[in-house]
Motif scaffolding. Structure first.
Motif, PDB file in Angstrom:
ATOM      1  N   PRO A   9       0.544  -1.384  -0.147  1.00  0.00           N
ATOM      2  CA  PRO A   9       0.357   0.003   0.560  1.00  0.00           C
ATOM      3  C   PRO A   9       0.873   1.375  -0.106  1.00  0.00           C
ATOM      4  O   PRO A   9       0.487   2.278  -1.081  1.00  0.00           O
ATOM      5  CB  PRO A   9      -0.910   0.561   1.206  1.00  0.00           C
ATOM      6  N   GLN A  10       2.076   1.190   0.190  1.00  0.00           N
ATOM      7  CA  GLN A  10       2.898   2.144   0.780  1.00  0.00           C
ATOM      8  C   GLN A  10       3.775   3.028  -0.775  1.00  0.00           C
ATOM      9  O   GLN A  10       3.367   4.404  -1.291  1.00  0.00           O
ATOM     10  CB  GLN A  10       3.684   2.151   1.907  1.00  0.00           C
ATOM     11  N   MET A  11       3.411   1.438  -1.240  1.00  0.00           N
ATOM     12  CA  MET A  11       3.528   2.146  -2.620  1.00  0.00           C
ATOM     13  C   MET A  11       2.994   2.789  -3.580  1.00  0.00           C
ATOM     14  O   MET A  11       3.107   3.503  -5.058  1.00  0.00           O
ATOM     15  CB  MET A  11       5.162   0.826  -3.871  1.00  0.00           C
ATOM     16  N   GLN A  12       2.107   1.736  -3.010  1.00  0.00           N
ATOM     17  CA  GLN A  12       0.560   2.957  -4.410  1.00  0.00           C
ATOM     18  C   GLN A  12       0.502   4.355  -3.695  1.00  0.00           C
ATOM     19  O   GLN A  12      -0.351   4.614  -5.471  1.00  0.00           O
ATOM     20  CB  GLN A  12      -0.544   1.655  -3.917  1.00  0.00           C
ATOM     21  N   GLU A  13       0.292   4.659  -3.044  1.00  0.00           N
ATOM     22  CA  GLU A  13       0.265   5.619  -2.295  1.00  0.00           C
ATOM     23  C   GLU A  13       1.094   6.621  -3.391  1.00  0.00           C
ATOM     24  O   GLU A  13       0.798   7.910  -3.239  1.00  0.00           O
ATOM     25  CB  GLU A  13       0.514   5.839  -0.923  1.00  0.00           C
ATOM     26  N   GLU A  14       2.263   6.082  -3.206  1.00  0.00           N
ATOM     27  CA  GLU A  14       3.787   7.190  -4.233  1.00  0.00           C
ATOM     28  C   GLU A  14       3.212   6.909  -5.783  1.00  0.00           C
ATOM     29  O   GLU A  14       3.730   8.500  -5.544  1.00  0.00           O
ATOM     30  CB  GLU A  14       5.095   6.099  -3.829  1.00  0.00           C
ATOM     31  N   LEU A  15       3.011   5.683  -5.945  1.00  0.00           N
ATOM     32  CA  LEU A  15       2.890   6.271  -7.651  1.00  0.00           C
ATOM     33  C   LEU A  15       1.396   7.190  -7.765  1.00  0.00           C
ATOM     34  O   LEU A  15       1.328   7.405  -8.580  1.00  0.00           O
ATOM     35  CB  LEU A  15       2.716   4.485  -7.487  1.00  0.00           C
ATOM     36  N   ALA A  16       0.819   6.504  -7.032  1.00  0.00           N
ATOM     37  CA  ALA A  16      -0.776   7.413  -7.427  1.00  0.00           C
ATOM     38  C   ALA A  16      -0.306   9.064  -6.929  1.00  0.00           C
ATOM     39  O   ALA A  16      -0.489   9.519  -7.209  1.00  0.00           O
ATOM     40  CB  ALA A  16      -1.531   7.407  -6.114  1.00  0.00           C
ATOM     41  N   SER A  17       0.654   9.201  -5.540  1.00  0.00           N
ATOM     42  CA  SER A  17       1.055  10.385  -5.299  1.00  0.00           C
ATOM     43  C   SER A  17       1.661  11.718  -6.840  1.00  0.00           C
ATOM     44  O   SER A  17       1.338  12.406  -7.457  1.00  0.00           O
ATOM     45  CB  SER A  17       1.827  10.913  -4.502  1.00  0.00           C
ATOM     46  N   ARG A  18       1.751  10.034  -7.053  1.00  0.00           N
ATOM     47  CA  ARG A  18       3.565  10.932  -8.481  1.00  0.00           C
ATOM     48  C   ARG A  18       2.088  10.803 -10.011  1.00  0.00           C
ATOM     49  O   ARG A  18       2.511  12.012 -11.137  1.00  0.00           O
ATOM     50  CB  ARG A  18       4.226   9.682  -8.810  1.00  0.00           C
TER      51      ARG A  18
END
Length: 86
Positions: A9-18
């Protein structure tokens, strides 16, 4: 890449933010150029940005699988959208 982050989930959040930052930048660029050249957009700049970024991402993916996949369709579409011609 996004599909491999299903359990992260943390990586998903980072990708979504980008992705959000990219969309905001492209939205601003589209609106700025539309204002600069007095172009009335047929749909909101944010929607156009979503379409163009999504198409670009899809073309990049296709290009990884098939080296001769056409990439000029993105610029062709942008010309049609903004200028009404290819």
């Amino acid at each position: 890449m996004a599909s491999t982050t299903r359990d992260r989930p943390q990586m998903q959040e980072e990708l979504a933010s980008r992705e959000s930052m990219i969309l905001a930048f492209v939205t601003g660029m589209i609106q700025s150029e539309a204002d600069r050249f007095a172009i009335e957009l047929a749909i909101p700049a944010a929607d156009l940005a979503t379409v163009l970024v999504s198409l670009g991402e899809g073309l990049a993916f296709s290009r990884m699988l098939q080296q001769d996949a056409p990439t000029t369709v993105l610029s062709d579409l942008a010309r049609v959208v903004f200028l009404g011609r290819r």
